[in-house]
Scaffold this motif. Structure first.
Motif, PDB file in Angstrom:
ATOM      1  N   UNK A 181       0.814  -1.213   0.000  1.00 17.63           N
ATOM      2  CA  UNK A 181       0.000   0.000   0.000  1.00 17.63           C
ATOM      3  C   UNK A 181       0.842   1.254   0.000  1.00 17.63           C
ATOM      4  N   UNK A 182       1.885   1.281   0.820  1.00 19.21           N
ATOM      5  CA  UNK A 182       2.726   2.471   0.905  1.00 19.21           C
ATOM      6  C   UNK A 182       3.442   2.741  -0.415  1.00 19.21           C
ATOM      7  N   UNK A 183       3.988   1.692  -1.041  1.00 18.24           N
ATOM      8  CA  UNK A 183       4.712   1.889  -2.289  1.00 18.24           C
ATOM      9  C   UNK A 183       3.787   2.365  -3.399  1.00 18.24           C
ATOM     10  N   UNK A 184       2.634   1.739  -3.530  1.00 12.33           N
ATOM     11  CA  UNK A 184       1.729   2.072  -4.631  1.00 12.33           C
ATOM     12  C   UNK A 184       1.131   3.473  -4.466  1.00 12.33           C
ATOM     13  N   UNK A 185       0.694   3.811  -3.273  1.00 13.87           N
ATOM     14  CA  UNK A 185       0.091   5.136  -3.078  1.00 13.87           C
ATOM     15  C   UNK A 185       1.125   6.233  -3.248  1.00 13.87           C
ATOM     16  N   UNK A 186       2.336   6.000  -2.750  1.00 13.49           N
ATOM     17  CA  UNK A 186       3.387   6.996  -2.887  1.00 13.49           C
ATOM     18  C   UNK A 186       3.760   7.201  -4.353  1.00 13.49           C
ATOM     19  N   UNK A 187       3.818   6.124  -5.127  1.00 14.47           N
ATOM     20  CA  UNK A 187       4.212   6.214  -6.532  1.00 14.47           C
ATOM     21  C   UNK A 187       3.075   6.683  -7.434  1.00 14.47           C
ATOM     22  N   UNK A 188       1.828   6.429  -7.026  1.00 14.49           N
ATOM     23  CA  UNK A 188       0.676   6.753  -7.876  1.00 14.49           C
ATOM     24  C   UNK A 188      -0.400   7.489  -7.066  1.00 14.49           C
ATOM     25  N   UNK A 189      -0.112   8.703  -6.601  1.00 19.48           N
ATOM     26  CA  UNK A 189      -1.096   9.431  -5.782  1.00 19.48           C
ATOM     27  C   UNK A 189      -2.384   9.743  -6.532  1.00 19.48           C
ATOM     28  N   UNK A 190      -2.331   9.775  -7.858  1.00 22.95           N
ATOM     29  CA  UNK A 190      -3.540  10.062  -8.626  1.00 22.95           C
ATOM     30  C   UNK A 190      -4.562   8.922  -8.536  1.00 22.95           C
ATOM     31  N   UNK A 191      -4.116   7.740  -8.133  1.00 19.69           N
ATOM     32  CA  UNK A 191      -5.009   6.578  -8.042  1.00 19.69           C
ATOM     33  C   UNK A 191      -5.244   6.156  -6.600  1.00 19.69           C
ATOM     34  N   UNK A 192      -5.088   7.104  -5.652  1.00 18.31           N
ATOM     35  CA  UNK A 192      -5.157   6.745  -4.235  1.00 18.31           C
ATOM     36  C   UNK A 192      -6.496   6.126  -3.869  1.00 18.31           C
ATOM     37  N   UNK A 193      -7.599   6.605  -4.454  1.00  9.16           N
ATOM     38  CA  UNK A 193      -8.919   6.050  -4.100  1.00  9.16           C
ATOM     39  C   UNK A 193      -9.010   4.580  -4.494  1.00  9.16           C
ATOM     40  N   UNK A 194      -8.564   4.253  -5.707  1.00  6.59           N
ATOM     41  CA  UNK A 194      -8.612   2.875  -6.167  1.00  6.59           C
ATOM     42  C   UNK A 194      -7.692   1.986  -5.335  1.00  6.59           C
ATOM     43  N   UNK A 195      -6.466   2.467  -5.077  1.00  7.57           N
ATOM     44  CA  UNK A 195      -5.507   1.664  -4.314  1.00  7.57           C
ATOM     45  C   UNK A 195      -6.000   1.438  -2.892  1.00  7.57           C
ATOM     46  N   UNK A 196      -6.526   2.497  -2.272  1.00  3.24           N
ATOM     47  CA  UNK A 196      -7.026   2.355  -0.900  1.00  3.24           C
ATOM     48  C   UNK A 196      -8.142   1.334  -0.835  1.00  3.24           C
ATOM     49  N   UNK A 197      -9.074   1.411  -1.786  1.00  5.43           N
ATOM     50  CA  UNK A 197     -10.196   0.472  -1.781  1.00  5.43           C
ATOM     51  C   UNK A 197      -9.708  -0.967  -1.941  1.00  5.43           C
ATOM     52  N   UNK A 198      -8.749  -1.178  -2.843  1.00  4.92           N
ATOM     53  CA  UNK A 198      -8.247  -2.533  -3.066  1.00  4.92           C
ATOM     54  C   UNK A 198      -7.456  -3.039  -1.867  1.00  4.92           C
ATOM     55  N   UNK A 199      -6.646  -2.162  -1.277  1.00  9.16           N
ATOM     56  CA  UNK A 199      -5.858  -2.566  -0.108  1.00  9.16           C
ATOM     57  C   UNK A 199      -6.770  -2.980   1.041  1.00  9.16           C
ATOM     58  N   UNK A 200      -7.806  -2.186   1.318  1.00  7.48           N
ATOM     59  CA  UNK A 200      -8.707  -2.510   2.415  1.00  7.48           C
ATOM     60  C   UNK A 200      -9.503  -3.781   2.121  1.00  7.48           C
ATOM     61  N   UNK A 201      -9.945  -3.929   0.873  1.00  8.06           N
ATOM     62  CA  UNK A 201     -10.721  -5.129   0.523  1.00  8.06           C
ATOM     63  C   UNK A 201      -9.852  -6.381   0.687  1.00  8.06           C
ATOM     64  N   UNK A 202      -8.626  -6.316   0.170  1.00  9.64           N
ATOM     65  CA  UNK A 202      -7.737  -7.473   0.278  1.00  9.64           C
ATOM     66  C   UNK A 202      -7.321  -7.706   1.730  1.00  9.64           C
ATOM     67  N   UNK A 203      -7.140  -6.633   2.499  1.00  8.18           N
ATOM     68  CA  UNK A 203      -6.768  -6.780   3.912  1.00  8.18           C
ATOM     69  C   UNK A 203      -7.790  -7.608   4.674  1.00  8.18           C
ATOM     70  N   UNK A 204      -9.058  -7.284   4.495  1.00 10.34           N
ATOM     71  CA  UNK A 204     -10.107  -8.015   5.210  1.00 10.34           C
ATOM     72  C   UNK A 204     -10.202  -9.459   4.713  1.00 10.34           C
ATOM     73  N   UNK A 205     -10.096  -9.666   3.411  1.00  9.01           N
ATOM     74  CA  UNK A 205     -10.201 -11.028   2.886  1.00  9.01           C
ATOM     75  C   UNK A 205      -9.030 -11.888   3.337  1.00  9.01           C
ATOM     76  N   UNK A 206      -7.831 -11.340   3.277  1.00  7.12           N
ATOM     77  CA  UNK A 206      -6.653 -12.088   3.731  1.00  7.12           C
ATOM     78  C   UNK A 206      -6.754 -12.360   5.229  1.00  7.12           C
ATOM     79  N   UNK A 207      -7.227 -11.375   5.988  1.00 10.82           N
ATOM     80  CA  UNK A 207      -7.337 -11.526   7.444  1.00 10.82           C
ATOM     81  C   UNK A 207      -8.289 -12.656   7.818  1.00 10.82           C
TER      82      UNK A 207
END
Length: 423
Positions: free
Chosen positions: A75-101
């Motif tokens: 999450x840190x690498x992708x958001x830092x490198x692609x701030x224009x896509x922060x909404x998409x990255x955040x949504x995917x990170x949170x979705x995958x976080x809960x599923x993996x958990x």
């Protein structure tokens, strides 16, 4: 100066500090004080036998936590490198976080009898509790990664501190009521809910749509998370397997003594963790990798050797911090445990340098070292024998990986950001 003005000035200064890298360092120190403060108090309140059970459980939890660290790095690498896509990255990170958990938690529930037997916990309920702890621990990694990628240092620092202080407070209260390994670990579970709740509150609300990209799809994020996690898993398995080996090759008392010494080793392993946080962006840049790695190695080595010297001089005082007179048999080896912690801190830094350049092959060497450590460790007959073998394996691995890292950073492999390819 009026009292309200002084309070306002102190508040502004505190916020300014917490909004910098120094603030993150302070927050991580507080987090580690809370986390390892609980283990130190538990060693004193539980004694070697019961504490050995808790230490084995906590070390397994550290290994389980590589999923959270992999999510954070992704999450840190992708958001830092692609701030224009922060909404998409955040949504995917949170979705995958809960599923993996949830997936990890359910898997550990099914494996609870195996965990109970391998770690010799003699407490199936504690094995089930380990599975429960895996869920909030993993989800918190997603929140850490989002805040770190957005460079929201103040909220990130607060969430870091919330990862350590609550478990210490809850742990002291519960162990005063019922001093047992199960109750101490229950405090860890309850404390781990706090950073998840804080992360949810900080990131609540909706974001603008922003730009979307197939390179940030759920599958792409998951692939990178798995890549990062396996590299970190290799390190954490290597740095925590010795306590499991101790419980299977030494008697309960000696295994507890070894676990007590590891309190100090783990404190020194993660004491300079803030160096990794500060150095990671530079190590990810081809032109800065060599200098960043060199400075970081010197910083971690200097801090570790200073602490090791202090431990050697003040071993009676340090003994009181790792369990007191019940652990007096290892007082003469405390400085060696401190040196082991310094070596593990250096290895931790080198592993993150591998992640910074998205390399894979170095992690295979760590897995090989793990096999060697276990095979030789199972032949140990004493605390001193096991400690000597662990030091030998870790020292050899560290020397090899530092040499390989310098060779590779001088000839960096540039990875196309657009495709998020892994080298």
């Amino acid at each position: 100066m009026p009292r309200l003005a002084r309070v306002s000035s102190l508040t502004r200064n505190a916020r300014a500090v917490m909004s910098t890298g120094l603030g993150i360092a302070i927050a991580m120190v507080v987090m580690n004080v809370g986390s390892y403060g609980l283990t130190m108090l538990a060693a004193r309140m539980l004694g070697p036998g019961e504490y050995g059970v808790l230490a084995a459980s906590m070390n397994l939890l550290l290994v389980i936590g590589v999923g959270a660290l992999g999510l954070q790095a992704t999450g840190a690498r992708r958001i830092s490198a692609h701030p224009e896509s922060v909404a998409q990255i955040e949504a995917e990170i949170l979705r995958i976080s809960w599923r993996v958990a949830w997936g990890l938690g359910l898997s550990l529930l099914l494996l609870a009898p195996v965990v109970n037997r391998v770690l010799k916990l003699d407490n199936l309920a504690l094995s089930f509790l380990i599975a429960v702890a895996a869920v909030p621990l993993t989800v918190a990694g997603g929140y850490f990664g989002i805040l770190q990628g957005e460079r929201r240092w103040l909220p990130l620092g607060v969430v870091y501190m919330a990862s350590g202080v609550p478990r210490l407070v809850i742990g002291v209260a519960l162990m005063a009521w019922n001093p047992s390994a199960f109750i101490a670990f229950l405090a860890v579970v309850l404390g781990s809910l706090v950073p998840v709740a804080l992360g949810w509150w900080i990131l609540r609300g909706s974001r603008g749509a922003g730009e979307g990209s197939d390179s940030h799809s759920g599958a792409a994020v998951l692939r990178e998370m798995v890549h990062n996690s396996q590299a970190l898993l290799a390190f954490f398995a290597l740095s925590n397997v010795d306590v499991i080996v101790a419980r299977n090759t030494l008697d309960g008392h000696e295994a507890g003594l070894y676990a007590g010494g590891l309190i100090l080793a783990k404190m020194l392993t993660f004491l300079p963790q803030f160096v990794v946080v500060v150095a990671f962006p530079a190590m990810a840049t081809a032109g800065e990798r060599t200098r960043a790695l060199t400075r970081s190695l010197f910083a971690v080595s200097g801090l570790g050797l200073l602490c090791t010297g202090a431990v050697a001089i003040a071993s009676p005082l340090v003994l009181s911090l790792v369990g007191g007179q019940e652990f007096a048999e290892i007082q003469g080896e405390l400085w060696i445990f401190a040196l082991l912690g310094t070596m593990l801190a250096l290895l931790h830094l080198v592993v993150y340098s591998v992640l910074a350049r998205q390399g894979q092959r170095s992690s295979y060497v760590v897995w090989a070292a793990l096999a060697v450590l276990v095979a030789g460790g199972l032949t140990a007959e004493s605390v001193e024998g096991l400690l000597t073998w662990v030091m030998l394996v870790i020292g050899s691995l560290l020397t090899l990986l530092v040499a390989v890292s310098y060779y590779l950073v001088r000839k960096p492999v540039v990875t196309p950001v657009e495709s998020d390819a892994l080298v």
